[in-house]
Scaffold this active site. Structure first.
Site, PDB file in Angstrom:
ATOM      1  N   ASN A 110      -2.678  12.125 -12.736  1.00 24.66           N
ATOM      2  CA  ASN A 110      -1.589  12.819 -12.048  1.00 24.66           C
ATOM      3  C   ASN A 110      -0.425  12.904 -13.029  1.00 24.66           C
ATOM      4  O   ASN A 110       0.008  11.883 -13.573  1.00 24.66           O
ATOM      5  CB  ASN A 110      -1.178  12.043 -10.798  1.00 24.66           C
ATOM      6  CG  ASN A 110      -2.271  12.034  -9.744  1.00 24.66           C
ATOM      7  OD1 ASN A 110      -3.021  12.996  -9.610  1.00 24.66           O
ATOM      8  ND2 ASN A 110      -2.375  10.950  -8.995  1.00 24.66           N
TER       9      ASN A 110
ATOM     10  N   HIS B 289      -1.472   6.700 -16.915  1.00 28.20           N
ATOM     11  CA  HIS B 289      -2.634   5.970 -16.378  1.00 28.20           C
ATOM     12  C   HIS B 289      -3.715   6.945 -15.963  1.00 28.20           C
ATOM     13  O   HIS B 289      -3.432   8.029 -15.467  1.00 28.20           O
ATOM     14  CB  HIS B 289      -2.242   5.084 -15.190  1.00 28.20           C
ATOM     15  CG  HIS B 289      -1.511   5.800 -14.096  1.00 28.20           C
ATOM     16  ND1 HIS B 289      -0.169   6.090 -14.168  1.00 28.20           N
ATOM     17  CD2 HIS B 289      -1.932   6.299 -12.913  1.00 28.20           C
ATOM     18  CE1 HIS B 289       0.206   6.724 -13.065  1.00 28.20           C
ATOM     19  NE2 HIS B 289      -0.858   6.877 -12.289  1.00 28.20           N
TER      20      HIS B 289
ATOM     21  N   THR C 242       3.445   8.762  -9.146  1.00 28.24           N
ATOM     22  CA  THR C 242       4.504   7.896  -8.609  1.00 28.24           C
ATOM     23  C   THR C 242       4.907   6.797  -9.586  1.00 28.24           C
ATOM     24  O   THR C 242       5.996   6.241  -9.464  1.00 28.24           O
ATOM     25  CB  THR C 242       4.051   7.227  -7.293  1.00 28.24           C
ATOM     26  OG1 THR C 242       2.858   6.469  -7.527  1.00 28.24           O
ATOM     27  CG2 THR C 242       3.778   8.270  -6.213  1.00 28.24           C
TER      28      THR C 242
END
Ligand code: AMP
Ligand code: ZN
Length: 117
Positions: A90, A103, A98
């Protein structure tokens, strides 16, 4: 500065051992640990030890470490004996990011749909 540990970064704290995590693999450049809110039977995060806000920034600055993250994602899938798996980065709040330390999500152990939500 990019690459250096950030005091206010959750994943830098996990790398530094200041916050506990269920670590499943470690290399010189990466740490892999179970996601605290798993979205599949296997849900592991693979992160670089160095701090970059997202995978794109990591790949631009440290391509060899970005490759290490991908290699470790496959190693997690092998360790978990997954027939197939999904790797997700993401990138940006609009995409659901978030935690702003690069990652890879490694997901598996259930059927996956496409397109993702
Ligand atoms: P993203 O939304 O792509 O930034 O992913 C961040 C992920 O980190 C989410 O799936 C969270 O469930 C996970 N997460 C947040 N805090 C922790 C923690 N302390 N240990 C493990 N995973 C975490
Ligand atoms: Zn960080």
């Amino acid at each position: 500065m990019a690459g250096e540990a950030q005091d206010d970064c959750l994943f830098c704290k996990i790398v530094g051992g200041h916050i506990p995590a269920t670590i499943v693999r470690e290399t010189e450049t990466t740490v892999a640990f179970r996601d605290i809110n798993p979205q599949a039977p296997t849900h592991v995060l693979v992160i670089p030890r160095v701090h970059y806000a997202n995978a794109a920034d990591l790949a631009a600055a440290e391509p060899a470490i970005a490759a290490d993250v991908l290699r470790e994602a496959k190693a997690v899938a092998d360790d978990e004996k997954l027939d197939s798996h999904r790797v997700i980065f993401n990138t940006g709040a609009g995409a659901g990011q978030t935690v702003f330390h690069a990652h890879a999500h490694v997901l598996g152990g259930r059927g996956m749909h496409w397109p993702p939500g």
